[in-house]
Design a protein around this motif. Structure first.
Motif, short mmCIF file in Angstrom:
data_model
loop_
_atom_site.label_atom_id
_atom_site.label_comp_id
_atom_site.label_asym_id
_atom_site.label_seq_id
_atom_site.Cartn_x
_atom_site.Cartn_y
_atom_site.Cartn_z
N UNK A 120 0.81 -1.22 0.00
CA UNK A 120 0.00 0.00 0.00
C UNK A 120 0.84 1.27 0.00
N UNK A 121 2.14 1.16 0.30
CA UNK A 121 3.01 2.34 0.25
C UNK A 121 3.14 2.90 -1.17
N UNK A 122 2.83 2.06 -2.16
CA UNK A 122 2.93 2.54 -3.55
C UNK A 122 1.93 3.65 -3.83
N UNK A 123 0.90 3.78 -2.98
CA UNK A 123 -0.04 4.90 -3.10
C UNK A 123 -0.01 5.74 -1.81
N UNK A 124 1.15 5.68 -1.12
CA UNK A 124 1.40 6.49 0.09
C UNK A 124 0.34 6.23 1.16
N UNK A 125 0.04 4.97 1.37
CA UNK A 125 -1.00 4.59 2.32
C UNK A 125 -0.53 3.38 3.11
N UNK A 126 -1.35 2.96 4.07
CA UNK A 126 -1.03 1.79 4.87
C UNK A 126 -0.03 2.11 5.97
N UNK A 127 0.30 1.08 6.76
CA UNK A 127 1.22 1.25 7.87
C UNK A 127 2.54 0.55 7.60
N UNK A 128 3.62 1.16 8.10
CA UNK A 128 4.92 0.50 8.15
C UNK A 128 5.19 0.16 9.61
N UNK A 129 5.58 -1.08 9.86
CA UNK A 129 5.78 -1.58 11.22
C UNK A 129 7.23 -1.36 11.63
N UNK A 130 7.45 -0.61 12.68
CA UNK A 130 8.79 -0.19 13.07
C UNK A 130 9.22 -0.83 14.39
N UNK A 131 10.35 -1.51 14.36
CA UNK A 131 10.96 -2.07 15.57
C UNK A 131 12.36 -1.47 15.67
N UNK A 132 12.69 -0.90 16.81
CA UNK A 132 13.95 -0.19 16.97
C UNK A 132 14.89 -0.95 17.90
N UNK A 133 16.14 -1.08 17.46
CA UNK A 133 17.14 -1.75 18.26
C UNK A 133 17.67 -0.87 19.39
N UNK A 134 18.47 -1.46 20.26
CA UNK A 134 18.94 -0.78 21.46
C UNK A 134 19.93 0.34 21.19
N UNK A 135 20.56 0.34 20.03
CA UNK A 135 21.59 1.35 19.74
C UNK A 135 21.02 2.63 19.16
N UNK A 136 19.76 2.62 18.78
CA UNK A 136 19.15 3.80 18.18
C UNK A 136 18.76 4.81 19.25
N UNK A 137 19.16 6.07 19.03
CA UNK A 137 18.74 7.14 19.91
C UNK A 137 17.44 7.75 19.43
N UNK A 138 16.91 8.68 20.21
CA UNK A 138 15.64 9.32 19.85
C UNK A 138 15.74 10.05 18.52
N UNK A 139 16.87 10.66 18.25
CA UNK A 139 17.04 11.38 16.98
C UNK A 139 17.04 10.40 15.81
N UNK A 140 17.66 9.25 15.99
CA UNK A 140 17.67 8.22 14.94
C UNK A 140 16.25 7.73 14.66
N UNK A 141 15.51 7.46 15.73
CA UNK A 141 14.14 6.99 15.58
C UNK A 141 13.28 8.02 14.86
N UNK A 142 13.44 9.29 15.25
CA UNK A 142 12.67 10.36 14.62
C UNK A 142 13.00 10.47 13.14
N UNK A 143 14.25 10.27 12.79
CA UNK A 143 14.67 10.34 11.39
C UNK A 143 14.00 9.24 10.56
#
Length: 280
Positions: A120-143
């Motif tokens: 569904x991203x091909x029409x800029x829709x739907x959800x992307x499921x995000x899992x963040x590892x322990x090394x990512x900071x808040x700025x990385x996640x926001x990016x």
């Protein structure tokens, strides 16, 4: 910021197309590699200005964010290939659900995320499921969240819910399309309705139903209650569906989770981790 893609097949190519057409990235931001020169050549024709790398290592070295868009059983060979090329400040994103954060954090020096996209991203829709590892900071996640917001709605999930969440967001379009296909075929056979018209009617109904659930304040049960008047046609047909589909969704979930478990066990073996799951 350079965003790299190793693997430009079905989903890797879709992500590149969506990011560029949505304005989330410019062609000059993208670097890509693929074992098929023909696929890379077609990609360059579609998107003049992107950088075609001569190797996966080149893509890894030159990327600030690196998307790994290969099949699950190809990950171990890929991490062996590019691990020495990566740096601690880079962000590596797997788009493959059975590959775990712990697999990649033990194999690579970089910051690790897992993001499961949808067609569904091909029409800029739907959800992307995000899992963040322990090394990512808040700025990385926001990016990452900001980047994914150009092509859909990013949603942070717990990794142990990856499979069931993917059933809904990524597999769901195929499941619903199959249901729709069978419904339309039955309707056309029984009544002679034009199939093109039936597809339009069902598609518009799906769009409207989605809006009722996301914007209209309805729950699925409330929507059924509102449409299915007691003693009416919809209520009688809905009762038939309830009986006919008894156990179907439980078996569907058992099937997807069973295959996921098999792939996870194979990956643990490939990465030499023998079923040690630190998040369990």
């Amino acid at each position: 910021m350079k965003v790299g893609f190793i693997g430009t097949g079905s989903m890797g190519g879709l992500l590149i197309d969506a990011f560029l057409s949505s304005g989330g990235l410019r062609a000059g931001d993208v670097i890509a590699s693929n074992r098929s020169p023909q696929k890379l050549a077609r990609l360059a024709q579609l998107h003049p200005g992107i950088t075609l790398a001569e190797s996966n290592g080149e893509t890894a070295v030159k990327s600030d964010i690196l998307f790994l868009c290969v099949k699950p059983m190809e990950f171990k060979a890929l991490t062996d290939e590019i691990g020495h090329c990566l740096r601690s400040e880079q962000i590596v994103v797997s788009i493959t659900s059975p590959v775990q954060i712990y697999h990649l954090e033990r194999a690579l020096p970089s910051k690790i995320a897992k993001i499961i996209p949808s067609i569904t991203h091909s029409i800029y829709s739907g959800t992307s499921l995000c899992v963040f590892g322990s090394r990512l900071g808040n700025e990385d996640k926001a990016k990452l969240l900001q980047l994914m917001s150009h092509i859909g709605t990013p949603v942070e999930i717990d990794e142990h819910h990856t499979r069931i969440s993917s059933d809904f967001s990524s597999c769901g379009p195929a499941f619903l399309s199959y249901f729709i296909e069978r419904w339309i075929e039955a309707g056309a056979e029984a009544t002679g309705i034009d199939r093109t018209l039936a597809v339009k009617l069902v598609a518009e109904m799906l769009l409207g139903t989605g809006k009722l659930l996301t914007e209209g304040g309805f729950t699925p049960q409330e929507l059924q209650d509102r449409v299915a008047v007691p003693g009416g046609i919809t209520a009688e047909a809905l009762n038939h569906l309830r009986c006919s589909l008894d156990g179907v969704f439980e078996r569907l979930i058992a099937t997807t989770h069973g295959k996921y478990g098999e792939d996870l066990a194979k990956l643990d073996s490939l990465f030499g981790q023998d079923g040690i799951h630190p998040n369990k």
